[in-house]
Design a protein around this motif. Structure first.
Motif, PDB file in Angstrom:
ATOM      1  N   ASN A  43       0.788  -1.254  -0.185  1.00  0.00           N
ATOM      2  CA  ASN A  43      -0.081  -0.147   0.000  1.00  0.00           C
ATOM      3  C   ASN A  43       0.865   1.155   0.054  1.00  0.00           C
ATOM      4  O   ASN A  43       2.210   1.182   0.051  1.00  0.00           O
ATOM      5  CB  ASN A  43      -0.906   0.239   1.236  1.00  0.00           C
ATOM      6  N   LYS A  44       0.277   2.273   0.136  1.00  0.00           N
ATOM      7  CA  LYS A  44       0.923   3.745   0.035  1.00  0.00           C
ATOM      8  C   LYS A  44       2.073   3.963   1.024  1.00  0.00           C
ATOM      9  O   LYS A  44       2.858   4.719   1.015  1.00  0.00           O
ATOM     10  CB  LYS A  44       0.044   4.647  -0.050  1.00  0.00           C
ATOM     11  N   GLN A  45       1.731   3.282   2.267  1.00  0.00           N
ATOM     12  CA  GLN A  45       2.608   3.376   3.480  1.00  0.00           C
ATOM     13  C   GLN A  45       3.699   2.474   3.423  1.00  0.00           C
ATOM     14  O   GLN A  45       4.718   2.847   4.046  1.00  0.00           O
ATOM     15  CB  GLN A  45       1.722   3.032   4.726  1.00  0.00           C
ATOM     16  N   ASN A  46       3.695   1.403   2.897  1.00  0.00           N
ATOM     17  CA  ASN A  46       4.945   0.514   2.831  1.00  0.00           C
ATOM     18  C   ASN A  46       5.479   0.051   1.374  1.00  0.00           C
ATOM     19  O   ASN A  46       6.522  -0.683   1.556  1.00  0.00           O
ATOM     20  CB  ASN A  46       4.279  -1.041   3.291  1.00  0.00           C
ATOM     21  N   TYR A  47       4.964   0.658   0.312  1.00  0.00           N
ATOM     22  CA  TYR A  47       5.621   0.067  -0.853  1.00  0.00           C
ATOM     23  C   TYR A  47       7.004   0.341  -1.316  1.00  0.00           C
ATOM     24  O   TYR A  47       7.729  -0.730  -1.859  1.00  0.00           O
ATOM     25  CB  TYR A  47       4.560   0.771  -1.867  1.00  0.00           C
ATOM     26  N   GLU A  48       7.463   1.458  -0.610  1.00  0.00           N
ATOM     27  CA  GLU A  48       9.006   1.514  -0.665  1.00  0.00           C
ATOM     28  C   GLU A  48       9.679   0.504   0.000  1.00  0.00           C
ATOM     29  O   GLU A  48      10.794   0.110  -0.565  1.00  0.00           O
ATOM     30  CB  GLU A  48       9.128   3.142  -0.385  1.00  0.00           C
ATOM     31  N   SER A 173       6.407   5.221  -7.606  1.00  0.00           N
ATOM     32  CA  SER A 173       4.947   5.204  -6.989  1.00  0.00           C
ATOM     33  C   SER A 173       4.678   3.786  -6.602  1.00  0.00           C
ATOM     34  O   SER A 173       5.568   2.758  -6.899  1.00  0.00           O
ATOM     35  CB  SER A 173       4.040   5.565  -8.126  1.00  0.00           C
ATOM     36  N   LEU A 174       3.355   3.692  -5.939  1.00  0.00           N
ATOM     37  CA  LEU A 174       2.977   2.339  -5.729  1.00  0.00           C
ATOM     38  C   LEU A 174       2.904   1.318  -7.126  1.00  0.00           C
ATOM     39  O   LEU A 174       3.293   0.220  -6.971  1.00  0.00           O
ATOM     40  CB  LEU A 174       1.675   2.266  -4.907  1.00  0.00           C
TER      41      LEU A 174
END
Length: 319
Positions: A43-48, A173-174
């Protein structure tokens, strides 16, 4: 490739290989499933973080493939490799027969495992003679974004050094992360298929048979007469190693003391008490009187890598 190495490779099919394809594939699948699991949770909080870890698992998978195959097929290493060892390394490992080989392999892997996925894949394909289907430009993207996230992931983009002109719109980006992780999973799936096609004959059954036939030349201890593959009492679908006790009892009456030594050595890996059925302690010769000390090293080497071959684990390749 020099003439001596060509001659070695020509006769290499007769060399016992301490290698099991199934084990390698299982380890590869473990990392693949970890990446697949992360892919489903991104998700946008963990994708990196998940992207960086997925790359690490991908890189680890490739390196482990190289490590295992080069250990089993050292002729694939370059003769030009110059190994540097400290005297303390030699002294601390003076009785470790495979230390130098493993040091060469580690040096080979470290030289190519530097965050460059394309270089790693190309080197692997060359070393183990397989061909994978992947888009070089896309794999380059994977390395580029991984390296940026690992080494240049601050909001300032280092403007305090490079100035505002260093800004770029090449954002991560995600959606991009999911696309690139999908590519990594596809490469690992392709690698798994290629390894199965090339190395599928290297099974646990083959390893046990090759080891047995390396140790025993007497017709009294033919592998087919002594070793049986049975259905497990725990899982009837699983093949495990069994012994033909009746044949062994007859054979041990006529074999030499050296053969008794090696038979006891192997049987002890099957069961800690089984030798009581066949030998008295006085039947086993002293270690210094055993002429085939090279075979002792072979047995120890095999069971150091695959310690459970004889005691109830699934035996692939028996059929």
């Amino acid at each position: 490739m020099n003439i001596r190495k060509k001659q070695f490779e020509k006769g290499s099919e007769n060399i016992m290989r301490v290698f099991v394809c199934e084990e390698l594939i299982n380890d590869l699948r473990v990392n693949f499933e970890k990446i697949k699991d992360m892919f489903g949770q991104m998700n946008k909080q963990n994708y990196e973080a998940f992207f960086v870890y997925s790359f690490a698992l991908f890189e680890s998978s490739i390196c482990e493939v190289l490590r295992r195959i080069l250990a089993a097929f050292p002729e694939k290493l370059s003769d030009e490799k110059q190994l540097k060892l400290k005297y303390s390394d030699i002294l601390n490992n003076i009785y470790s027969s495979n230390y130098i080989l493993y040091s060469i392999i580690d040096a080979e892997i470290k030289s190519i495992s530097k965050g460059d996925a394309v270089a790693l894949l190309q080197k692997m394909q060359k070393l183990i003679s397989i061909e994978l289907s992947f888009n070089k430009n896309v794999i380059d993207e994977v390395s580029k974004y991984r390296n940026k996230l690992a080494h240049d992931n601050t909001v300032s983009k280092r403007e305090y050094i490079l100035g505002s002109g260093s800004r770029n719109n090449d954002s991560f980006s995600l959606e991009k992360a999911k696309t690139l992780i999908g590519v990594l999973m596809n490469v690992l799936s392709d690698l798994e298929l290629s390894l199965k096609n090339k190395y599928q004959k290297y099974t646990k059954y083959k390893l046990i048979k090759d080891l047995w036939e390396e140790i025993f030349e007497t017709p009294l201890l033919k592998f087919e007469d002594c070793i049986e593959i049975r259905k497990s009492t725990m899982d009837r679908k699983m093949d495990v190693v069994g012994l033909n006790f009746e044949h062994l009892k007859r054979a041990t009456q006529s074999i030499s003391s050296g053969e008794k030594f090696f038979l006891a050595f192997l049987l002890h890996q099957y069961s800690c008490s089984i030798n009581d059925q066949f030998f008295k302690f006085r039947d086993i010769p002293g270690l210094v009187s055993v002429t085939s000390k090279k075979n002792i090293n072979k047995i120890l080497h095999v069971f150091d890598i695959y310690p459970n071959l004889f005691n109830g684990v699934h035996i692939d390749g028996a059929t």
